[in-house]
Scaffold this motif. Structure first.
Motif, mmCIF file in Angstrom:
data_model
loop_
_atom_site.group_PDB
_atom_site.id
_atom_site.type_symbol
_atom_site.label_atom_id
_atom_site.label_comp_id
_atom_site.label_asym_id
_atom_site.label_seq_id
_atom_site.Cartn_x
_atom_site.Cartn_y
_atom_site.Cartn_z
ATOM 1 N N ALA A 208 0.839 -1.197 0.000
ATOM 2 C CA ALA A 208 0.000 0.000 0.000
ATOM 3 C C ALA A 208 0.871 1.243 0.000
ATOM 4 O O ALA A 208 1.988 1.237 0.526
ATOM 5 C CB ALA A 208 -0.932 0.020 1.216
ATOM 6 N N VAL A 209 0.351 2.308 -0.594
ATOM 7 C CA VAL A 209 0.975 3.626 -0.546
ATOM 8 C C VAL A 209 -0.112 4.605 -0.134
ATOM 9 O O VAL A 209 -1.146 4.708 -0.803
ATOM 10 C CB VAL A 209 1.573 4.039 -1.907
ATOM 11 N N ALA A 210 0.096 5.305 0.973
ATOM 12 C CA ALA A 210 -0.939 6.190 1.492
ATOM 13 C C ALA A 210 -0.344 7.519 1.923
ATOM 14 O O ALA A 210 0.794 7.577 2.407
ATOM 15 C CB ALA A 210 -1.642 5.536 2.683
ATOM 16 N N SER A 211 -1.108 8.596 1.743
ATOM 17 C CA SER A 211 -0.675 9.913 2.212
ATOM 18 C C SER A 211 -1.069 10.084 3.668
ATOM 19 O O SER A 211 -2.106 9.596 4.110
ATOM 20 C CB SER A 211 -1.314 11.016 1.366
ATOM 21 N N GLU A 212 -0.209 10.778 4.393
ATOM 22 C CA GLU A 212 -0.459 11.077 5.798
ATOM 23 C C GLU A 212 -0.266 12.577 5.985
ATOM 24 O O GLU A 212 0.804 13.046 6.349
ATOM 25 C CB GLU A 212 0.482 10.271 6.702
ATOM 26 N N GLY A 213 -1.314 13.339 5.687
ATOM 27 C CA GLY A 213 -1.182 14.782 5.688
ATOM 28 C C GLY A 213 -0.295 15.218 4.539
ATOM 29 O O GLY A 213 -0.581 14.922 3.377
ATOM 30 N N ASP A 214 0.800 15.911 4.870
ATOM 31 C CA ASP A 214 1.750 16.332 3.841
ATOM 32 C C ASP A 214 2.807 15.265 3.566
ATOM 33 O O ASP A 214 3.683 15.475 2.721
ATOM 34 C CB ASP A 214 2.448 17.627 4.265
ATOM 35 N N ASP A 215 2.752 14.152 4.270
ATOM 36 C CA ASP A 215 3.743 13.096 4.117
ATOM 37 C C ASP A 215 3.099 11.843 3.538
ATOM 38 O O ASP A 215 1.946 11.852 3.124
ATOM 39 C CB ASP A 215 4.402 12.810 5.476
ATOM 40 N N TRP A 216 3.838 10.761 3.506
ATOM 41 C CA TRP A 216 3.345 9.528 2.907
ATOM 42 C C TRP A 216 3.961 8.339 3.625
ATOM 43 O O TRP A 216 4.912 8.472 4.381
ATOM 44 C CB TRP A 216 3.680 9.461 1.413
ATOM 45 N N ARG A 217 3.399 7.164 3.356
ATOM 46 C CA ARG A 217 3.923 5.927 3.915
ATOM 47 C C ARG A 217 3.734 4.798 2.902
ATOM 48 O O ARG A 217 2.635 4.588 2.390
ATOM 49 C CB ARG A 217 3.206 5.560 5.221
ATOM 50 N N VAL A 218 4.831 4.080 2.627
ATOM 51 C CA VAL A 218 4.778 2.866 1.806
ATOM 52 C C VAL A 218 4.780 1.678 2.759
ATOM 53 O O VAL A 218 5.701 1.525 3.561
ATOM 54 C CB VAL A 218 5.975 2.780 0.836
#
Length: 230
Positions: A208-218
């Protein structure tokens, strides 16, 4: 029957021993895929001082990056004037310059990082098997020569001496091009990227690739690559 690859069997570069990603590892840039494009991206970013983590679902190399024909070609089959017609003059000429200069960039990387991948710079031949194809080679030769590219249109005896058959009357010799062992080249890019500071992980598929506010997480099965909080 066991499937084997000639490039793997003849590669002078041994495979790197890389571990799967476990836990959370922050990075300024995450690269998904450890093929030639992903590894080149990771290498260039690491050389610029960017914190980069690359994850690959299989080994390095897996798939086309280790099993292609090994040609280092310049440009596209599309004549450069046709690229201008499709993209406009400014962007089209930029694309032609990038495509035409690609082999020089590849061989420069090989030399700079001492990648032992059986590279040659003897050019490549583009052949025509009928009249329409011959006229297309004439167009491509004229257009590339107009741009100062080192290409050569071979005809009749000169062509036959190069290709070894009388069935082909016309060929385009592109002196910018060459060949390499793609498995060894890919392994060499991985080694260079790692030495430059990139973090490489094999057997780590992105789930999964998801945005976390102005950041992201793979996210992967056993960890993740979040962008660090700035």
């Amino acid at each position: 029957m066991e499937e084997r690859c000639l490039w793997h069997d003849t590669s002078p570069a041994p495979p790197l021993k890389l571990a799967p990603l476990l836990g959370d590892h922050t990075a300024e840039v995450a690269v998904i895929g450890g093929g030639i494009t992903g590894l080149s991206t990771a290498l260039h970013l690491a050389e610029m001082g960017v914190g980069v983590t690359l994850i690959e679902a299989g080994d390095i190399p897996t798939g086309a990056s280790g099993r292609n024909v090994g040609l280092v070609n310049a440009g596209l089959w599309i004549p450069p004037d046709d690229i201008l017609e499709a993209l406009g003059e400014e962007i089209g000429e930029r694309a032609n310059a990038v495509l035409g200069g690609a082999p020089a960039d590849v061989f420069s990387l090989i030399e700079r990082h001492g990648i032992d991948c059986q590279a040659t710079r003897t050019g490549s031949l583009h052949l025509a098997h009928n009249g329409k194809g011959e006229q297309e080679l004439v167009r491509r030769a004229e257009q590339w020569l107009r741009r100062g590219a080192p290409v050569e249109l071979l005809e009749d005896d000169a062509c036959r001496q190069r290709v070894g058959t009388r069935r082909i009357r016309r060929a385009l010799l592109d002196h910018r091009a060459g060949t390499l062992n793609p498995t060894a080249y890919t392994r060499g890019l991985a080694r260079a990227a790692k030495e430059a500071g990139a973090h490489l992980h094999t057997h780590t598929a992105a789930t999964a690739v998801a945005s976390e506010g102005d950041d992201w997480r793979v996210t992967t099965d056993n960890g993740s690559v979040p962008r660090p909080l700035l």
